[in-house]
Design an enzyme around this catalytic site. Structure first.
Site, PDB file in Angstrom:
ATOM      1  N   ASP A 146       0.797  -1.151   0.058  1.00 29.83           N
ATOM      2  CA  ASP A 146      -0.041   0.106  -0.002  1.00 29.83           C
ATOM      3  C   ASP A 146       0.928   1.422  -0.085  1.00 29.83           C
ATOM      4  O   ASP A 146       0.264   2.397   0.626  1.00 29.83           O
ATOM      5  CB  ASP A 146      -0.957   0.017   1.326  1.00 29.83           C
ATOM      6  N   LYS A 199      -6.654  -4.926  -3.453  1.00 30.65           N
ATOM      7  CA  LYS A 199      -7.331  -5.504  -2.294  1.00 30.65           C
ATOM      8  C   LYS A 199      -8.322  -4.246  -1.588  1.00 30.65           C
ATOM      9  O   LYS A 199      -8.177  -3.209  -1.862  1.00 30.65           O
ATOM     10  CB  LYS A 199      -6.374  -5.868  -1.219  1.00 30.65           C
ATOM     11  N   CYS A 212      -2.342  -2.898   7.775  1.00 29.73           N
ATOM     12  CA  CYS A 212      -2.146  -3.740   6.488  1.00 29.73           C
ATOM     13  C   CYS A 212      -0.964  -4.693   6.478  1.00 29.73           C
ATOM     14  O   CYS A 212      -1.226  -5.815   5.966  1.00 29.73           O
ATOM     15  CB  CYS A 212      -2.278  -2.971   5.266  1.00 29.73           C
TER      16      CYS A 212
END
Length: 239
Positions: free
Chosen positions: A27, A139, A172
């Site tokens: 991310d 995702k 995450c």
């Protein structure tokens, strides 16, 4: 065909086969690490995430030179937020205060939307843009394994070890590490290539707490220089 390398790590040295190891870039997208992104618009200091770009870039250069597989993840949602859960689902509720789906003006002047796929906001930060041959996993929850093709992509390549970079450590990154461990992947989290904004000013940060949990039960932590050095030794031995 890879070679087995051993590096200094916590709680003990750990080894990995370069032919069966992938680097995860979690991310590193504009919503999290850039001015004008979701975190910045919410009043959070994104500088710690921005500071990850240089060490991650160094690691990726070494990893690509050694032939390691690189996987990027992006947290993002459909334009109608149909994959964000129902209105009363925890994921949807928690992201409302972060303005998920909100239309915003991106720094480049384009119209964009917070955490929505295919926009300025969810693009990888430019200095870490994926290269041809890298995988990009979209995702819609914190874990990169939840309702994605990640596990099948890894299994198809015979990957058994994951080296983690990216943001954020306790959300995450840790969510993906836990799911990876449950699937019997060996996880190595790089301490200087991950960061966390939650609790950053606390006496013991969430970043440190997550690293401790990973070291005790979910895998290993190391510094990027240890990995880069091992990969350089492999390359020198092959020349």
């Amino acid at each position: 065909m890879g070679t087995r390398q051993s590096i200094e790590a916590r709680p003990e040295p750990v080894s990995f086969d370069t032919g069966r190891t992938a680097v995860m870039v979690i991310d590193m997208q504009k919503d999290f690490g850039s001015r004008g992104g979701m975190f910045d618009l919410a009043g959070l200091d994104v500088a710690p995430i921005g500071r990850l770009v240089q060490p991650i870039s160094r690691l990726l250069e070494a990893a690509r030179n050694a032939g390691l597989f690189i996987i990027y993840t992006r947290q993002e949602h459909n334009a109608d937020l149909s994959d964000a859960g129902s209105e009363d689902a925890p994921h949807r509720i928690k992201h409302k205060r972060m303005n998920v789906g909100r239309t915003v003006a991106a720094p480049d002047g384009s119209e964009s939307r917070v955490l929505v796929r295919g926009t300025w906001n969810t693009a990888i930060v430019p200095d870490l843009s994926p290269h041809p041959g890298d995988a990009v996993i979209s995702k819609h929850r914190f874990s990169a394994f939840f309702e994605t093709s990640l596990d099948s992509v890894l299994r198809a390549r015979g990957i058994d070890t994951l080296i983690f970079t990216g943001a954020t450590t306790s959300i995450c990154v840790e969510s993906t590490v836990r799911d990876a461990t449950f699937r019997d992947y060996r996880c190595i989290v790089l301490r200087d290539c991950t960061t966390e904004l939650i609790g950053a000013n606390a006496p013991r940060s969430n970043h440190e707490a997550s690293l401790l949990a990973i070291e005790v039960l979910f895998g290993w932590t190391a510094e990027s220089d240890a990995v880069i050095g091992a990969l350089a030794e492999q390359r020198a031995a092959a020349e």
